[in-house]
Design an enzyme around this catalytic site. Sequence first.
Site, PDB file in Angstrom:
ATOM      1  N   HIS A   1      10.348  -3.980   4.094  1.00  0.00           N
ATOM      2  CA  HIS A   1      10.744  -2.543   4.194  1.00  0.00           C
ATOM      3  C   HIS A   1      10.774  -2.071   5.457  1.00  0.00           C
ATOM      4  CE1 HIS A   1       6.224  -2.086   4.372  1.00  0.00           C
ATOM      5  NE2 HIS A   1       6.283  -0.776   4.430  1.00  0.00           N
TER       6      HIS A   1
ATOM      7  N   GLU B   1       4.136  -5.455   8.571  1.00  0.00           N
ATOM      8  CA  GLU B   1       3.124  -5.488   7.864  1.00  0.00           C
ATOM      9  C   GLU B   1       2.637  -6.542   7.306  1.00  0.00           C
ATOM     10  OE1 GLU B   1       2.698  -0.601   6.986  1.00  0.00           O
ATOM     11  OE2 GLU B   1       3.392  -1.915   5.393  1.00  0.00           O
TER      12      GLU B   1
ATOM     13  N   HIS C   1      -1.909   4.127   9.990  1.00  0.00           N
ATOM     14  CA  HIS C   1      -0.497   4.761  10.434  1.00  0.00           C
ATOM     15  C   HIS C   1      -0.619   6.336  11.057  1.00  0.00           C
ATOM     16  CE1 HIS C   1      -0.213   1.942   6.696  1.00  0.00           C
ATOM     17  NE2 HIS C   1       1.036   2.177   6.771  1.00  0.00           N
TER      18      HIS C   1
ATOM     19  N   HIS D   1       0.845  -1.195  -0.034  1.00  0.00           N
ATOM     20  CA  HIS D   1      -0.021  -0.096  -0.036  1.00  0.00           C
ATOM     21  C   HIS D   1       0.869   1.313  -0.073  1.00  0.00           C
ATOM     22  CE1 HIS D   1      -0.102  -0.667   4.442  1.00  0.00           C
ATOM     23  NE2 HIS D   1       1.110   0.099   4.294  1.00  0.00           N
TER      24      HIS D   1
HETATM   25  C1  DHB Z   1       6.010   3.377   2.581  1.00  0.00           C
HETATM   26  C2  DHB Z   1       5.602   1.986   2.694  1.00  0.00           C
HETATM   27  C3  DHB Z   1       4.359   1.982   3.483  1.00  0.00           C
HETATM   28  O1  DHB Z   1       3.961   0.662   4.051  1.00  0.00           O
HETATM   29  C4  DHB Z   1       3.963   2.838   4.120  1.00  0.00           C
HETATM   30  O2  DHB Z   1       2.803   2.796   4.794  1.00  0.00           O
HETATM   31  C5  DHB Z   1       4.307   4.242   3.802  1.00  0.00           C
HETATM   32  C6  DHB Z   1       5.272   4.499   2.904  1.00  0.00           C
HETATM   33  C7  DHB Z   1       7.305   3.699   1.570  1.00  0.00           C
HETATM   34  O3  DHB Z   1       7.740   2.578   1.176  1.00  0.00           O
HETATM   35  O4  DHB Z   1       7.450   4.846   1.201  1.00  0.00           O
HETATM   36 FE    FE Z   2       2.655   0.876   5.492  1.00  0.00          FE
END
Ligand code: DHB
Ligand code: FE
Length: 281
Positions: A193, A240, A59, A12
Amino acid sequence: MARIIGCVTTSHVPAIGAAIAKGRQEEPYWKEWFDGFKPVHRWLDRVRPDVAVVVYNDHGLNFFLDKLPTFAIGAAAQYQTADEGWNIPTVLPFTGDPELSWHVINSVVADDFDVTMCQEMVVDHAVCNPMQLLWPGGEPWPVRVVPVEINTVQFPLPSAARCYEFGQAIGRAIASYPSDARVVVIGTGGLSHQLDGERAGFINKDFDRKFMTSLIADPSWATRYTTVELVEQTGSQGIELILWLTARAVLGTGPVHELAATYHVPISNTAAGMMLLEPAA
Ligand code: DHB
Ligand code: FE
């Protein structure tokens, strides 16, 4: 009874919403990612779900660090979104399904999942981007929405094992809902990530691939890992992936077919993935 017709899991990343707003789907950087959803669009055209149960993490738009439930379920008639500062245009509100929401809430609480019930709720990019990926230009949205929110933001987080059981409980709830509604489950977020700290930019293709494969025929595979182990493997936001796990668990333990999948590294700081799974029976 209501029928769970399939599960779509997708990252997302807010940059996806920005790319949609700017019409960049055909640009080289984006094409592979957006093309990956074409089989999902054909599938949705064919199966025509009535409701989307969306498993995601907030978030900081609806909940903040001062008050943060572990599990929350929306029971509103409508869910607005709002500008989170990503400079993405807001989408039209989502129509809720309070009756199904309350059925799911009653059922999971009876199963000892003491969720926070939200008769007012705003939803962030973790709902809006996936909805735009599944139904591009789809507003007004063609499905009702039941948001299922899980804390992946502030420790302590629910374990993968607990999330897996929560997903199974949601699956039992939907399967006992007296209605002919066709339900698609959407899990958002991930894959590996980390947005900040010493490991910012951390990506683990090997683990992501193993996790995606596990969701097909060995869905409880990730439950062997503690939360800290999953953060080590996938990054502090890669955790996540417990949202994918929860959504997959809604399908239950019977056989499923993988109808589509894509894995694209990176979008922003994120290893972006998508899977479409359909129950075999
Ligand atoms: C990014 C990834 C995410 O899951 C999020 O909630 C906000 C930013 C990103 O990789 O920029
Ligand atoms: Fe996220």
